[in-house]
Design a protein around this motif. Structure first.
Motif, PDB file in Angstrom:
ATOM      1  N   THR A  58       0.850  -1.177   0.000  1.00  0.00           N
ATOM      2  CA  THR A  58       0.000   0.000   0.000  1.00  0.00           C
ATOM      3  C   THR A  58       0.895   1.240   0.000  1.00  0.00           C
ATOM      4  OG1 THR A  58      -0.110   0.322   2.389  1.00  0.00           O
ATOM      5  CG2 THR A  58      -1.656  -1.246   1.427  1.00  0.00           C
ATOM      6  N   THR A  59       0.267   2.400  -0.008  1.00  0.00           N
ATOM      7  CA  THR A  59       1.031   3.637   0.079  1.00  0.00           C
ATOM      8  C   THR A  59       1.602   3.787   1.495  1.00  0.00           C
ATOM      9  OG1 THR A  59      -1.017   4.828   0.536  1.00  0.00           O
ATOM     10  CG2 THR A  59      -0.246   4.815  -1.750  1.00  0.00           C
ATOM     11  N   CYS A  60       2.640   4.580   1.612  1.00  0.00           N
ATOM     12  CA  CYS A  60       3.363   4.756   2.871  1.00  0.00           C
ATOM     13  C   CYS A  60       2.763   5.888   3.699  1.00  0.00           C
ATOM     14  CB  CYS A  60       4.830   5.068   2.593  1.00  0.00           C
ATOM     15  SG  CYS A  60       5.668   3.814   1.615  1.00  0.00           S
ATOM     16  N   VAL A  61       3.106   5.888   4.972  1.00  0.00           N
ATOM     17  CA  VAL A  61       2.726   6.962   5.879  1.00  0.00           C
ATOM     18  C   VAL A  61       4.016   7.548   6.436  1.00  0.00           C
ATOM     19  CG1 VAL A  61       1.450   7.560   7.973  1.00  0.00           C
ATOM     20  CG2 VAL A  61       0.584   5.767   6.457  1.00  0.00           C
ATOM     21  N   HIS A  62       4.115   8.878   6.447  1.00  0.00           N
ATOM     22  CA  HIS A  62       5.327   9.559   6.916  1.00  0.00           C
ATOM     23  C   HIS A  62       5.008  10.468   8.092  1.00  0.00           C
ATOM     24  CE1 HIS A  62       6.105   8.610   2.637  1.00  0.00           C
ATOM     25  NE2 HIS A  62       7.288   8.281   3.111  1.00  0.00           N
ATOM     26  N   LYS A 102       1.825  12.993   8.658  1.00  0.00           N
ATOM     27  CA  LYS A 102       1.673  14.448   8.563  1.00  0.00           C
ATOM     28  C   LYS A 102       1.750  14.847   7.100  1.00  0.00           C
ATOM     29  CE  LYS A 102       3.412  15.583  13.089  1.00  0.00           C
ATOM     30  NZ  LYS A 102       4.579  15.834  13.875  1.00  0.00           N
ATOM     31  N   ASN A 103       0.826  15.683   6.689  1.00  0.00           N
ATOM     32  CA  ASN A 103       0.802  16.147   5.304  1.00  0.00           C
ATOM     33  C   ASN A 103       1.985  17.057   5.006  1.00  0.00           C
ATOM     34  OD1 ASN A 103      -1.589  14.825   4.673  1.00  0.00           O
ATOM     35  ND2 ASN A 103      -2.848  16.535   5.323  1.00  0.00           N
ATOM     36  N   GLY A 104       2.506  16.924   3.786  1.00  0.00           N
ATOM     37  CA  GLY A 104       3.511  17.845   3.289  1.00  0.00           C
ATOM     38  C   GLY A 104       4.934  17.619   3.751  1.00  0.00           C
ATOM     39  N   ILE A 105       5.225  16.497   4.402  1.00  0.00           N
ATOM     40  CA  ILE A 105       6.597  16.301   4.886  1.00  0.00           C
ATOM     41  C   ILE A 105       7.412  15.332   4.034  1.00  0.00           C
ATOM     42  CG2 ILE A 105       6.022  16.912   7.269  1.00  0.00           C
ATOM     43  CD1 ILE A 105       6.145  13.901   7.929  1.00  0.00           C
ATOM     44  N   ALA A 106       6.756  14.523   3.215  1.00  0.00           N
ATOM     45  CA  ALA A 106       7.494  13.574   2.367  1.00  0.00           C
ATOM     46  C   ALA A 106       8.058  14.309   1.154  1.00  0.00           C
ATOM     47  CB  ALA A 106       6.585  12.436   1.923  1.00  0.00           C
ATOM     48  N   THR A 107       9.239  13.893   0.760  1.00  0.00           N
ATOM     49  CA  THR A 107       9.922  14.499  -0.386  1.00  0.00           C
ATOM     50  C   THR A 107       9.511  13.791  -1.680  1.00  0.00           C
ATOM     51  OG1 THR A 107      11.766  12.953  -0.236  1.00  0.00           O
ATOM     52  CG2 THR A 107      11.930  14.999   1.074  1.00  0.00           C
ATOM     53  N   PRO A 108       9.756  14.425  -2.822  1.00  0.00           N
ATOM     54  CA  PRO A 108       9.495  13.734  -4.097  1.00  0.00           C
ATOM     55  C   PRO A 108      10.250  12.405  -4.192  1.00  0.00           C
ATOM     56  CG  PRO A 108       9.828  16.067  -4.494  1.00  0.00           C
ATOM     57  CD  PRO A 108      10.150  15.821  -3.035  1.00  0.00           C
ATOM     58  N   GLU A 109      11.447  12.344  -3.624  1.00  0.00           N
ATOM     59  CA  GLU A 109      12.233  11.098  -3.660  1.00  0.00           C
ATOM     60  C   GLU A 109      11.536   9.987  -2.862  1.00  0.00           C
ATOM     61  OE1 GLU A 109      14.595  14.501  -4.705  1.00  0.00           O
ATOM     62  OE2 GLU A 109      13.562  14.135  -2.809  1.00  0.00           O
ATOM     63  N   LEU A 110      10.925  10.346  -1.734  1.00  0.00           N
ATOM     64  CA  LEU A 110      10.206   9.339  -0.951  1.00  0.00           C
ATOM     65  C   LEU A 110       8.969   8.850  -1.688  1.00  0.00           C
ATOM     66  CD1 LEU A 110      10.561  10.757   2.669  1.00  0.00           C
ATOM     67  CD2 LEU A 110      11.664   8.732   1.694  1.00  0.00           C
ATOM     68  N   TYR A 111       8.291   9.746  -2.378  1.00  0.00           N
ATOM     69  CA  TYR A 111       7.132   9.320  -3.171  1.00  0.00           C
ATOM     70  C   TYR A 111       7.568   8.456  -4.359  1.00  0.00           C
ATOM     71  CZ  TYR A 111       3.960  12.280  -0.507  1.00  0.00           C
ATOM     72  OH  TYR A 111       3.211  12.836   0.495  1.00  0.00           O
ATOM     73  N   ALA A 112       8.709   8.762  -4.947  1.00  0.00           N
ATOM     74  CA  ALA A 112       9.233   7.922  -6.028  1.00  0.00           C
ATOM     75  C   ALA A 112       9.569   6.529  -5.495  1.00  0.00           C
ATOM     76  CB  ALA A 112      10.454   8.570  -6.670  1.00  0.00           C
ATOM     77  N   ASP A 113      10.137   6.469  -4.289  1.00  0.00           N
ATOM     78  CA  ASP A 113      10.447   5.180  -3.674  1.00  0.00           C
ATOM     79  C   ASP A 113       9.162   4.424  -3.330  1.00  0.00           C
ATOM     80  OD1 ASP A 113      12.363   3.253  -2.637  1.00  0.00           O
ATOM     81  OD2 ASP A 113      11.644   3.855  -0.646  1.00  0.00           O
ATOM     82  N   GLU A 114       8.158   5.133  -2.868  1.00  0.00           N
ATOM     83  CA  GLU A 114       6.865   4.510  -2.594  1.00  0.00           C
ATOM     84  C   GLU A 114       6.294   3.876  -3.863  1.00  0.00           C
ATOM     85  OE1 GLU A 114       3.218   6.327  -0.350  1.00  0.00           O
ATOM     86  OE2 GLU A 114       3.092   6.897  -2.474  1.00  0.00           O
TER      87      GLU A 114
END
Length: 146
Positions: free
Chosen positions: A39-43, A53-65
């Motif tokens: 599933t999608t990750c939680v940060h 928390k909204n807005g704390i994940a980086t584009p790199e973390l979303y790419a890894d997700e």
């Protein structure tokens, strides 16, 4: 505890490792019948990651997700936990310590959230993969109405 047999005790240790400085991630996988998928990750900024928390994940973390939801690299370890527990439906929550899966819990009545909007195109694609996997798994266990 005096008088409690050792076979009745469960010892739990929570281990957490930041995915980036000051940022923690909870990973999850669903099992629906024979299907096991990410599933999608939680940060979050604290080690106890529950809602994120909204807005704390980086584009790199979303790419890894996206890589995780697409490639499902942790399936063997998490599937083994589902099998050991003899659970056919649920969501396993876990983290990584030194690159190894550390399972926190298996929820046999999980909340399923399927948002369709997000500012990250990587997250949008991850959510699409999750929906596709979820619906395919449910169709696979559906039986005809007599």
């Amino acid at each position: 505890m005096p008088g409690v047999p050792l076979t009745s005790l469960l010892i739990v240790e929570y281990a957490a490792e930041p995915v980036a400085p000051g940022l923690f991630r909870k990973l999850s996988m669903f099992k629906i019948g024979p299907s096991v998928f990410a599933t999608t990750c939680v940060h979050d900024t604290q080690w106890l990651v529950k809602y994120g928390k909204n807005g704390i994940a980086t584009p790199e973390l979303y790419a890894d997700e996206l890589r995780i939801t697409r490639d499902n690299p942790f399936r063997p370890a998490v599937e083994a936990a589902f099998d050991l527990a003899r659970i056919e439906y649920g969501r396993a929550d876990f983290g990584l310590i030194g690159g190894r899966v550390q399972l926190y819990e298996i929820n046999t009545n999980p909340t399923i959230n399927l948002p369709t909007e997000h500012p990250s195109p990587y997250r949008i694609e991850s959510q699409k993969i999750l929906r596709d996997n979820l619906f395919a798994a449910l169709r696979a266990i559906d039986t005809p109405d007599p």
